[in-house]
Design a protein around this motif. Structure first.
Motif, mmCIF file in Angstrom:
data_model
loop_
_atom_site.group_PDB
_atom_site.id
_atom_site.type_symbol
_atom_site.label_atom_id
_atom_site.label_comp_id
_atom_site.label_asym_id
_atom_site.label_seq_id
_atom_site.Cartn_x
_atom_site.Cartn_y
_atom_site.Cartn_z
ATOM 1 N N LEU A 41 0.841 -1.202 0.000
ATOM 2 C CA LEU A 41 0.000 0.000 0.000
ATOM 3 C C LEU A 41 0.875 1.251 0.000
ATOM 4 N N ALA A 42 1.899 1.244 0.835
ATOM 5 C CA ALA A 42 2.806 2.390 0.910
ATOM 6 C C ALA A 42 3.516 2.603 -0.431
ATOM 7 N N GLU A 43 3.986 1.529 -1.018
ATOM 8 C CA GLU A 43 4.688 1.625 -2.303
ATOM 9 C C GLU A 43 3.764 2.173 -3.394
ATOM 10 N N GLU A 44 2.524 1.710 -3.420
ATOM 11 C CA GLU A 44 1.560 2.177 -4.416
ATOM 12 C C GLU A 44 1.267 3.667 -4.282
ATOM 13 N N ASN A 45 1.399 4.196 -3.066
ATOM 14 C CA ASN A 45 1.150 5.614 -2.828
ATOM 15 C C ASN A 45 2.417 6.461 -2.924
ATOM 16 N N ARG A 50 9.871 3.838 6.629
ATOM 17 C CA ARG A 50 10.950 3.727 7.600
ATOM 18 C C ARG A 50 10.627 2.622 8.595
ATOM 19 N N ARG A 51 9.339 2.545 8.980
ATOM 20 C CA ARG A 51 8.917 1.555 9.964
ATOM 21 C C ARG A 51 7.410 1.339 9.858
ATOM 22 N N ILE A 52 6.990 0.087 10.019
ATOM 23 C CA ILE A 52 5.573 -0.256 10.149
ATOM 24 C C ILE A 52 5.416 -0.848 11.543
ATOM 25 N N GLY A 57 -4.008 -1.004 18.031
ATOM 26 C CA GLY A 57 -4.687 -2.003 17.226
ATOM 27 C C GLY A 57 -4.721 -1.706 15.745
ATOM 28 N N CYS A 58 -4.061 -0.630 15.324
ATOM 29 C CA CYS A 58 -4.007 -0.252 13.907
ATOM 30 C C CYS A 58 -2.562 -0.377 13.425
ATOM 31 N N TYR A 59 -2.398 -0.548 12.121
ATOM 32 C CA TYR A 59 -1.064 -0.415 11.543
ATOM 33 C C TYR A 59 -0.718 1.065 11.495
ATOM 34 N N GLU A 60 0.554 1.380 11.710
ATOM 35 C CA GLU A 60 1.015 2.760 11.588
ATOM 36 C C GLU A 60 2.298 2.755 10.763
ATOM 37 N N ILE A 61 2.291 3.530 9.699
ATOM 38 C CA ILE A 61 3.447 3.635 8.808
ATOM 39 C C ILE A 61 4.174 4.936 9.131
ATOM 40 N N ASP A 62 5.452 4.833 9.438
ATOM 41 C CA ASP A 62 6.316 6.007 9.591
ATOM 42 C C ASP A 62 7.238 6.027 8.385
ATOM 43 N N GLY A 63 7.354 7.174 7.738
ATOM 44 C CA GLY A 63 8.213 7.258 6.574
ATOM 45 C C GLY A 63 8.167 8.627 5.942
ATOM 46 N N ARG A 70 8.140 14.023 6.059
ATOM 47 C CA ARG A 70 7.933 12.944 7.022
ATOM 48 C C ARG A 70 6.438 12.734 7.192
ATOM 49 N N ILE A 71 6.009 11.463 7.181
ATOM 50 C CA ILE A 71 4.593 11.151 7.321
ATOM 51 C C ILE A 71 4.386 10.098 8.403
ATOM 52 N N GLU A 72 3.176 10.100 8.914
ATOM 53 C CA GLU A 72 2.698 9.055 9.818
ATOM 54 C C GLU A 72 1.283 8.720 9.372
ATOM 55 N N VAL A 73 1.096 7.490 8.918
ATOM 56 C CA VAL A 73 -0.181 7.076 8.350
ATOM 57 C C VAL A 73 -0.760 5.946 9.195
ATOM 58 N N THR A 74 -2.005 6.114 9.648
ATOM 59 C CA THR A 74 -2.698 5.076 10.392
ATOM 60 C C THR A 74 -3.594 4.314 9.418
ATOM 61 N N VAL A 75 -3.448 2.975 9.414
ATOM 62 C CA VAL A 75 -4.133 2.132 8.445
ATOM 63 C C VAL A 75 -4.951 1.068 9.189
ATOM 64 N N HIS A 76 -6.216 0.881 8.752
ATOM 65 C CA HIS A 76 -7.066 -0.151 9.341
ATOM 66 C C HIS A 76 -6.481 -1.521 8.996
ATOM 67 N N PRO A 77 -6.314 -2.405 9.971
ATOM 68 C CA PRO A 77 -5.607 -3.665 9.740
ATOM 69 C C PRO A 77 -6.318 -4.680 8.846
ATOM 70 N N SER A 78 -7.630 -4.629 8.738
ATOM 71 C CA SER A 78 -8.296 -5.626 7.884
ATOM 72 C C SER A 78 -8.661 -5.075 6.516
ATOM 73 N N THR A 79 -9.015 -3.800 6.429
ATOM 74 C CA THR A 79 -9.416 -3.221 5.148
ATOM 75 C C THR A 79 -8.292 -2.467 4.455
ATOM 76 N N LEU A 80 -7.240 -2.157 5.181
ATOM 77 C CA LEU A 80 -6.117 -1.331 4.715
ATOM 78 C C LEU A 80 -6.569 0.062 4.284
ATOM 79 N N GLN A 81 -7.684 0.504 4.841
ATOM 80 C CA GLN A 81 -8.164 1.864 4.596
ATOM 81 C C GLN A 81 -7.324 2.832 5.427
ATOM 82 N N VAL A 82 -6.921 3.960 4.837
ATOM 83 C CA VAL A 82 -6.173 4.976 5.562
ATOM 84 C C VAL A 82 -7.135 5.700 6.502
#
Length: 104
Positions: A41-45, A50-52, A57-63, A70-82
């Protein structure tokens, strides 16, 4: 007395409702998408990861995004919705997409 009891009951319920309004993800681990899907998902965007990690209870992308911010993205773990997208502005002040649309 009835009026006072009604008011006290109402005040006891209101904070409990506010607690459910946060960004926590309550999904059983069996329903989670794999970490590799989050990286894809990160690559597609166009984000450089830097770190997942898992936060509340959510995925968090730092990069960084495609512009190098610099970004911090919170992603729903089952739907991968931002759920939330935060980045540092030119003045290094953290902003969300919501703030950007209100200020521009």
């Amino acid at each position: 007395m009835k009026k006072t009891l009604t008011i006290l009951c109402f005040l006891a319920v209101v904070p409990a409702g506010a607690a459910f309004a946060d960004d926590d993800c309550f999904v059983p681990m069996a329903d989670w998408q794999p970490r590799a899907s989050v990286a894809q998902l990160a690559e597609e965007n166009g984000w450089t990861v830097r770190r997942i990690k898992i936060d509340d209870g959510c995925y968090e992308i730092d990069g960084t995004d495609a512009q190098g911010r610099r970004i911090e993205v919170t992603v729903h773990p089952s739907t991968l919705q931002v759920i939330e997208f935060e980045y540092e502005d030119d003045d290094e002040r953290p902003r969300t997409d919501k703030e950007k649309s209100e200020n521009d």
